[in-house]
Design a protein around this motif. Sequence first.
Motif, PDB file in Angstrom:
ATOM      1  N   VAL A  15       0.807  -0.948  -0.221  1.00 62.02           N
ATOM      2  CA  VAL A  15       0.101   0.059  -0.342  1.00 62.02           C
ATOM      3  C   VAL A  15       0.288   1.012   0.081  1.00 62.02           C
ATOM      4  N   TRP A  16       1.951   0.882   0.500  1.00 58.29           N
ATOM      5  CA  TRP A  16       3.028   2.470   0.643  1.00 58.29           C
ATOM      6  C   TRP A  16       3.532   2.655  -0.482  1.00 58.29           C
ATOM      7  N   ILE A  17       3.508   1.337  -1.557  1.00 62.26           N
ATOM      8  CA  ILE A  17       4.581   1.283  -2.582  1.00 62.26           C
ATOM      9  C   ILE A  17       3.715   2.279  -3.228  1.00 62.26           C
ATOM     10  N   ASN A  18       1.963   1.676  -3.261  1.00 62.37           N
ATOM     11  CA  ASN A  18       1.126   2.167  -4.375  1.00 62.37           C
ATOM     12  C   ASN A  18       1.026   3.849  -3.889  1.00 62.37           C
ATOM     13  N   LEU A  19       0.911   4.010  -2.579  1.00 61.85           N
ATOM     14  CA  LEU A  19       1.593   5.377  -2.366  1.00 61.85           C
ATOM     15  C   LEU A  19       1.561   6.454  -2.830  1.00 61.85           C
ATOM     16  N   LEU A  20       2.957   6.062  -2.934  1.00 64.02           N
ATOM     17  CA  LEU A  20       4.614   6.466  -2.908  1.00 64.02           C
ATOM     18  C   LEU A  20       4.202   6.420  -3.766  1.00 64.02           C
ATOM     19  N   GLU A  45      11.222  -2.139   4.580  1.00 65.74           N
ATOM     20  CA  GLU A  45      11.265  -3.273   2.897  1.00 65.74           C
ATOM     21  C   GLU A  45      10.964  -1.642   1.656  1.00 65.74           C
ATOM     22  N   LEU A  46      10.686  -0.110   1.755  1.00 60.33           N
ATOM     23  CA  LEU A  46      10.765   0.307   1.667  1.00 60.33           C
ATOM     24  C   LEU A  46      11.654   1.518   1.466  1.00 60.33           C
ATOM     25  N   LYS A  47      12.406   0.484   0.211  1.00 59.39           N
ATOM     26  CA  LYS A  47      14.223   1.022  -0.024  1.00 59.39           C
ATOM     27  C   LYS A  47      14.218   1.512  -1.675  1.00 59.39           C
ATOM     28  N   LEU A  48      12.946   1.349  -1.895  1.00 55.46           N
ATOM     29  CA  LEU A  48      13.339   2.111  -3.396  1.00 55.46           C
ATOM     30  C   LEU A  48      12.238   2.927  -4.024  1.00 55.46           C
ATOM     31  N   ASP A  49      12.014   3.676  -4.439  1.00 51.94           N
ATOM     32  CA  ASP A  49      11.520   4.901  -4.992  1.00 51.94           C
ATOM     33  C   ASP A  49      10.638   3.383  -5.687  1.00 51.94           C
ATOM     34  N   PRO A  50       9.298   3.835  -6.688  1.00 52.99           N
ATOM     35  CA  PRO A  50       8.757   3.015  -7.016  1.00 52.99           C
ATOM     36  C   PRO A  50       8.017   3.401  -8.230  1.00 52.99           C
ATOM     37  N   VAL A  51       8.920   5.112  -8.533  1.00 52.01           N
ATOM     38  CA  VAL A  51       9.087   5.340 -10.094  1.00 52.01           C
ATOM     39  C   VAL A  51       9.680   5.691 -10.464  1.00 52.01           C
ATOM     40  N   THR A  52      10.834   5.625 -10.000  1.00 52.40           N
ATOM     41  CA  THR A  52      12.234   6.042 -10.648  1.00 52.40           C
ATOM     42  C   THR A  52      13.052   4.715 -10.264  1.00 52.40           C
ATOM     43  N   ARG A  53      12.588   3.592  -9.216  1.00 54.94           N
ATOM     44  CA  ARG A  53      13.407   2.427  -8.811  1.00 54.94           C
ATOM     45  C   ARG A  53      14.882   2.362  -8.560  1.00 54.94           C
ATOM     46  N   TYR A 163       2.685   2.217 -11.206  1.00 53.69           N
ATOM     47  CA  TYR A 163       4.432   2.492 -11.066  1.00 53.69           C
ATOM     48  C   TYR A 163       4.717   1.747 -10.040  1.00 53.69           C
ATOM     49  N   GLY A 164       3.492   1.521  -9.516  1.00 54.71           N
ATOM     50  CA  GLY A 164       3.370   0.939  -8.043  1.00 54.71           C
ATOM     51  C   GLY A 164       2.990  -0.763  -8.195  1.00 54.71           C
ATOM     52  N   ARG A 165       2.209  -1.451  -6.893  1.00 52.51           N
ATOM     53  CA  ARG A 165       2.085  -3.069  -6.914  1.00 52.51           C
ATOM     54  C   ARG A 165       0.757  -3.086  -7.548  1.00 52.51           C
ATOM     55  N   MET A 166      -0.142  -2.019  -7.580  1.00 56.64           N
ATOM     56  CA  MET A 166      -1.475  -1.748  -7.938  1.00 56.64           C
ATOM     57  C   MET A 166      -2.004  -3.168  -8.737  1.00 56.64           C
ATOM     58  N   HIS A 167      -3.027  -3.789  -8.459  1.00 62.67           N
ATOM     59  CA  HIS A 167      -3.501  -5.034  -9.187  1.00 62.67           C
ATOM     60  C   HIS A 167      -5.175  -4.300  -9.191  1.00 62.67           C
ATOM     61  N   ILE A 168      -6.090  -4.839 -10.265  1.00 60.75           N
ATOM     62  CA  ILE A 168      -7.335  -4.337 -10.159  1.00 60.75           C
ATOM     63  C   ILE A 168      -8.299  -5.802  -9.575  1.00 60.75           C
ATOM     64  N   VAL A 169      -8.473  -5.942  -8.542  1.00 62.24           N
ATOM     65  CA  VAL A 169      -9.312  -7.001  -8.041  1.00 62.24           C
ATOM     66  C   VAL A 169     -10.391  -7.318  -8.961  1.00 62.24           C
ATOM     67  N   ARG A 170     -10.495  -8.736  -9.179  1.00 69.23           N
ATOM     68  CA  ARG A 170     -11.566  -8.530  -9.557  1.00 69.23           C
ATOM     69  C   ARG A 170     -12.978  -9.719  -8.686  1.00 69.23           C
ATOM     70  N   SER A 171     -12.783 -10.206  -8.213  1.00 64.10           N
ATOM     71  CA  SER A 171     -13.574 -10.611  -6.536  1.00 64.10           C
ATOM     72  C   SER A 171     -13.208 -10.209  -5.551  1.00 64.10           C
ATOM     73  N   PRO A 172     -13.995 -10.121  -4.136  1.00 61.13           N
ATOM     74  CA  PRO A 172     -13.319 -10.071  -2.498  1.00 61.13           C
ATOM     75  C   PRO A 172     -12.864 -11.072  -2.467  1.00 61.13           C
TER      76      PRO A 172
END
Length: 174
Positions: A15-20, A45-53, A163-172
Motif C-alpha cells: 500500500v505504501w508503494i502504491n501511495l508513494l 522494505e520500502l527502500k526504492l522509489d517506485p517510480v524511479t526504482r 508504477y506501484g504494485r496495485m492490481h485491479i481486484v476482480r472479486s472480493p
Amino acid sequence: MTAFEPRALVLDTSVWINLLATGHASAIVKGLACPIAVPEQVLGELKLDPVTRRPFVGDIHPALQIPMVELVSLGGDELDIFVELVSADAPDRLGDGEAASIAIAWKRQLQLGIDEKKANRLLRERFSSIPAFRSTELLAHPSIALELGHATASDCYERAVRYGRMHIVRSPAD
C-alpha cells in the motif's frame, strides 16, 4: 464489505508503494484524515522509489515526512503474532511487513491497508474483525477526490497501477 472510517490505520508495504507511486502521498494521507502507523518492518522494505526504482535519499524516509504518519515498533503480544505469522508453514507464511502490519492492527484495533492475496485470506480466516482495505479501495475513496480533485485523484490511481504494485481486484475473494 467494511466501510472505511477516519480512524487509525496501519499500512503494509504494498500500500505504501502504491501511495508513494502516486506522487501525492501526503495529500492522500490528508484526505484519509486519520493517523497512519508504519511498522518498522514495513519501512525496512520500502527502500526504492517506485517510480524511479532508485533508493530513497536523505536522512528521513519520505513516508515519515508526511504529517499524521508515525513509525511504530512491535511490542508484547504483537511480537508473538508476528513470529507466528513469519514462521508458519509455507502456505500461510507471511513476509515481515505483512506480519507486522497484521499484528499491530490486531492488537491495537486499527484498520489495515493490505493488498496481498495470502494475507487477505489469512485475515478472513483468522483475523476477520480487522477492518481491511486494499490500495484500490483507499485510492478510490471519495475523500481522496475531495482532497485532490477528480482529475488528480484519477491520475494518482493510474500512477499506482503503472508504477506501484496495485492490481485491479476482480472479486472480493481474491
